[in-house]
Scaffold this active site. Sequence first.
Site, PDB file in Angstrom:
ATOM      1  N   HIS A  55       0.826  -1.224   0.000  1.00  0.00           N
ATOM      2  CA  HIS A  55       0.000   0.000   0.000  1.00  0.00           C
ATOM      3  C   HIS A  55       0.859   1.274   0.000  1.00  0.00           C
ATOM      4  O   HIS A  55       0.532   2.257   0.663  1.00  0.00           O
ATOM      5  CB  HIS A  55      -0.968   0.020   1.190  1.00  0.00           C
ATOM      6  N   ASN A 128     -10.327  -3.143   1.968  1.00  0.00           N
ATOM      7  CA  ASN A 128      -9.962  -3.117   0.549  1.00  0.00           C
ATOM      8  C   ASN A 128     -11.216  -2.868  -0.277  1.00  0.00           C
ATOM      9  O   ASN A 128     -12.332  -2.889   0.250  1.00  0.00           O
ATOM     10  CB  ASN A 128      -9.363  -4.465   0.133  1.00  0.00           C
ATOM     11  N   TYR A 338       0.300  -4.528  11.600  1.00  0.00           N
ATOM     12  CA  TYR A 338       0.154  -3.112  11.239  1.00  0.00           C
ATOM     13  C   TYR A 338       0.865  -2.202  12.233  1.00  0.00           C
ATOM     14  O   TYR A 338       1.648  -1.340  11.854  1.00  0.00           O
ATOM     15  CB  TYR A 338      -1.333  -2.747  11.093  1.00  0.00           C
TER      16      TYR A 338
END
Length: 503
Positions: A55, A128, A338
């Site tokens: 990303h 997404n 993350y």
Amino acid sequence: MKKPKRLTTEFGMPVDDDLNSMTAGPQGPVLTQDVHLIEKLAHFDRERIPERVVHAKGAGAHGYFEVTHDVTRHTRAKFLSEIGKRTEVFVRFSTVGGEKGSADSERDPRGFAVKFYTEEGNYDMVGNNTPVFFIRDPLKFPDFIHTQKRDPATNLKNADMFWDFLSLTPESIHQVTILFSDRGTPRTYRHMNGYSSHTFMWYNTDGEHFWVQLHFKTEQGIQNFTGEEADRMRGTDPDCATRDLHEDIARGEYPSWRLQVQIMTPEEAQDYRFDPFDITKVWPHADYPPMDVGRLVLNRNPENYFAEVEQAAFSPGNFVPGIGPSPDKMLQGRLFSYHDTHRHRLGPNYHLLPINAPKAAPMESYQRDGAMRSDDNGGSQPNYWPNSFGGPSPDPGLAPPSIDVSGMAARHAYVLGDVDFVQAGDLYRKVLSDEDREHLVANIVSHLGGAQRRIQLRQTALFYKADAEYGERVARGLKLESAEVERLAKMTQEQRVQATATQ
Ligand code: NDP
């Protein structure tokens, strides 16, 4: 015109000249005592931070979320507690596999990440534009991403790597089918939906919990590029989606999405006909009709890309009371990964950066110190718990419901079976139009055509297993023997891998 401010060094010393370095005589050499020059060069040398490993290319905007329907029966989340309630948000859209300078029109899933600045802390929905994913075990994630990026030897994209992995990972078939349909090349970030893809938990004030999937439906309508248009756009305007989002908001035409939620009770989840936590599957609308929750509107462009978009850090582990994780294995991996990647990319105090800090809730933790601690570091408050000096205390009233889990600790494989092919087949047969199917097959043929024949055969057999006509059309496009594809499709995955092991 306003008088410009006086230029200073980073420490506030006025700068007398920003065009000529300090030198010994007009020809030089340059003097080290020119602290302004040294500061300027040294900071420039450190301007780049690590690119996101996935990303990397993205665009973002600020806006708000407004509740339109009562969902208090299912969640105690305060930001969802009242019709008409508004919460400030920041949204980042992205492609997945490309580098920071890659083209916006690449065939790729699109990231759809929403940060809600709620009064109970920041809640991130890191989704997404596709409701499913390629894999369902986080152990496969680094391998999968390696295959979507560049060949370690040549630094080129490599169709063999791409399709070798996917054809050896049959659970990817549903997502591959969506990716190679025209939804794999959305026209803009405004003309696509966003999905949580994972199942999450919602729980109410009575301690009842529910499993939910979130759908952000575009109010601009779905619009995609054909494969040809997307290829062309790579050359003519590689930043087309970034530009579109910025210009649209600057014009005052604010893009919006309707948030809907599918809700499954824990009892239903126990004996549903497939694993409801398997991210390669959707919950069919007929079984779980999406219900309205609210509306997301983006109405303000960032003023500084680095500060607001590049430094924005989302995590599916940022929950608020009323929302929690499900056992979805892929989600469990992301809950770790993350925050971890942001600590690497931005540092251990990345939560203090203005774009990431809670805006509507206080931050009262016992974490202290670390690189770039830029607030008062907790001041003189106690830095340990428990304490009897008035430090912040946990609130047991907000505990999420207990969930019954049991089982043997082992590396459990999903029980593979034809169930993995059902939804890809349904999509091909029942949802796609004739034109969609034509584009899907052409897009696959043009990409898979770059891989070795044995990999083409193994992958085409998977398309055949989803739907015989789908497989036959891809086989025809690749000039493969239909009978050979059919024979491979009837084998088990192990036999198929064996039969296509060597050229
Ligand atoms: P439905 O007929 O009720 O729903 C089909 C859904 O497919 C539509 O509502 C739309 O969802 C989505 N869709 C439409 N065109 C395309 C396309 N070209 N590519 C991908 N998705 C498209 O059937 P089911 O719920 O039983 O689902 C059937 C298949 O539809 C699934 O196997 C899945 O592949 C796909 N799908 C299902 C979703 C779900 O949550 N049930 C969500 C998205 C796709 P949307 O309004 O979200 O665009």
